[in-house]
Motif scaffolding. Sequence first.
Motif, mmCIF file in Angstrom:
data_model
loop_
_atom_site.group_PDB
_atom_site.id
_atom_site.type_symbol
_atom_site.label_atom_id
_atom_site.label_comp_id
_atom_site.label_asym_id
_atom_site.label_seq_id
_atom_site.Cartn_x
_atom_site.Cartn_y
_atom_site.Cartn_z
ATOM 1 N N ILE A 119 75.689 41.674 46.423
ATOM 2 C CA ILE A 119 75.057 42.756 47.181
ATOM 3 C C ILE A 119 73.919 42.219 48.037
ATOM 4 O O ILE A 119 73.784 42.569 49.220
ATOM 5 C CB ILE A 119 74.547 43.855 46.234
ATOM 6 C CG1 ILE A 119 75.698 44.424 45.393
ATOM 7 C CG2 ILE A 119 73.882 44.971 47.032
ATOM 8 C CD1 ILE A 119 76.805 45.046 46.189
ATOM 9 N N ILE A 120 73.108 41.354 47.456
ATOM 10 C CA ILE A 120 71.958 40.799 48.171
ATOM 11 C C ILE A 120 72.411 40.002 49.388
ATOM 12 O O ILE A 120 71.852 40.145 50.491
ATOM 13 C CB ILE A 120 71.126 39.908 47.231
ATOM 14 C CG1 ILE A 120 70.559 40.738 46.084
ATOM 15 C CG2 ILE A 120 70.007 39.216 47.981
ATOM 16 C CD1 ILE A 120 69.893 39.910 44.997
ATOM 17 N N GLN A 121 73.415 39.166 49.223
ATOM 18 C CA GLN A 121 73.854 38.305 50.326
ATOM 19 C C GLN A 121 74.572 39.069 51.430
ATOM 20 O O GLN A 121 74.689 38.570 52.553
ATOM 21 C CB GLN A 121 74.751 37.194 49.777
ATOM 22 C CG GLN A 121 74.002 36.198 48.895
ATOM 23 C CD GLN A 121 74.899 35.094 48.376
ATOM 24 O OE1 GLN A 121 76.118 35.125 48.543
ATOM 25 N NE2 GLN A 121 74.301 34.101 47.728
ATOM 26 N N ASN A 122 75.068 40.249 51.121
ATOM 27 C CA ASN A 122 75.749 41.059 52.135
ATOM 28 C C ASN A 122 74.873 42.208 52.622
ATOM 29 O O ASN A 122 75.385 43.178 53.199
ATOM 30 C CB ASN A 122 77.064 41.609 51.574
ATOM 31 C CG ASN A 122 78.127 40.548 51.408
ATOM 32 O OD1 ASN A 122 78.747 40.121 52.383
ATOM 33 N ND2 ASN A 122 78.334 40.097 50.184
ATOM 34 N N ALA A 123 73.572 42.098 52.401
ATOM 35 C CA ALA A 123 72.634 43.150 52.799
ATOM 36 C C ALA A 123 72.736 43.518 54.276
ATOM 37 O O ALA A 123 72.735 44.714 54.621
ATOM 38 C CB ALA A 123 71.214 42.734 52.433
ATOM 39 N N PRO A 124 72.810 42.544 55.208
ATOM 40 C CA PRO A 124 72.884 42.917 56.634
ATOM 41 C C PRO A 124 74.084 43.810 56.954
ATOM 42 O O PRO A 124 73.974 44.749 57.751
ATOM 43 C CB PRO A 124 73.002 41.562 57.341
ATOM 44 C CG PRO A 124 72.370 40.590 56.408
ATOM 45 C CD PRO A 124 72.728 41.075 55.035
ATOM 46 N N LEU A 125 75.232 43.528 56.329
ATOM 47 C CA LEU A 125 76.429 44.325 56.582
ATOM 48 C C LEU A 125 76.308 45.705 55.949
ATOM 49 O O LEU A 125 76.707 46.711 56.538
ATOM 50 C CB LEU A 125 77.653 43.597 56.036
ATOM 51 C CG LEU A 125 79.031 44.203 56.345
ATOM 52 C CD1 LEU A 125 79.212 44.357 57.854
ATOM 53 C CD2 LEU A 125 80.133 43.338 55.758
ATOM 54 N N ILE A 126 75.739 45.761 54.753
ATOM 55 C CA ILE A 126 75.573 47.032 54.047
ATOM 56 C C ILE A 126 74.651 47.967 54.825
ATOM 57 O O ILE A 126 74.852 49.186 54.850
ATOM 58 C CB ILE A 126 75.017 46.788 52.626
ATOM 59 C CG1 ILE A 126 76.075 46.059 51.779
ATOM 60 C CG2 ILE A 126 74.615 48.097 51.953
ATOM 61 C CD1 ILE A 126 75.582 45.649 50.407
ATOM 62 N N LYS A 127 73.646 47.417 55.494
ATOM 63 C CA LYS A 127 72.690 48.223 56.251
ATOM 64 C C LYS A 127 73.276 48.769 57.549
ATOM 65 O O LYS A 127 72.775 49.756 58.092
ATOM 66 C CB LYS A 127 71.449 47.390 56.575
ATOM 67 C CG LYS A 127 70.600 47.040 55.355
ATOM 68 C CD LYS A 127 69.422 46.162 55.751
ATOM 69 C CE LYS A 127 68.565 45.811 54.539
ATOM 70 N NZ LYS A 127 67.431 44.920 54.911
#
Length: 258
Positions: A88-96
């Motif tokens: 989740i942390i490493q994909n934060a930009p996509l999640i946002k």
Amino acid sequence: MSVYVQNFLKFRPLLKELVTRDIKTKYRRSILGVLWTLLNPLLMMLVLSVVFSHIFKFQVENYPLYILSGQVVFNFFSESTSSAMSSIIQNAPLIKKVYIPKYLFTLSRVASSIVNVMASFCALIVVMIFSDVELNFTVLLLIVPMAILIVLSTGVGLLLATIAVKFRDIIHLYGVLITALTYLTPVIYPISILSPKIRFFVELNPLTGILNMFRNLMLYNTLPTLGQLLISSVIAVGTFLFGLFVFYKSQDKFILNI
């Protein structure tokens, strides 16, 4: 329940792309690439076999295979849960930026580890062939302990991913926990050499039951008992459901912490 299934099927192509991306990222700029997944367990098997078989004099038949089979199980759990923890942390930009079911990022890490463990399993088969160890029909049943292991690892991965979003220290602490778990899992030693008190704690480890089933099917052509299957399955499914519940209840707050 049907809504969740339909949602998963809708985003299944994305899950495939995430798995492909994770594998490419892992082996980027690597000369050996996926081949390293085949060589790594073999090299570790050689080192551990020399050290432990000669220094500690373990009386285990086909000790290199004993170690390698243990590595297949434990390395999958270690790799899948460790990578899922930071998914989740490493994909934060996509999640946002866009809506994507957040569990897909965690599932993709576990799925990419499945690809890696298949290479390790091939290494085990190769060593068995060169060691003149008979391959029995019980090898076909290895899908059972591996399925239980995948369910268990997914549950732990979901739980760790949830915790890591808010408490980043767990990423560093988990390395210590995995090291401790290495010694609480009979990967390099036979459980028969342990004292009753230590053996009790080793047998409490859910990986021990899964590993024993895997080894018995792979090396000793022995089918697991109904009790072994039920205990391991209940623990794995229970862990998965608990991890999924915690993840589901916390996912809406991820955006505040990533």
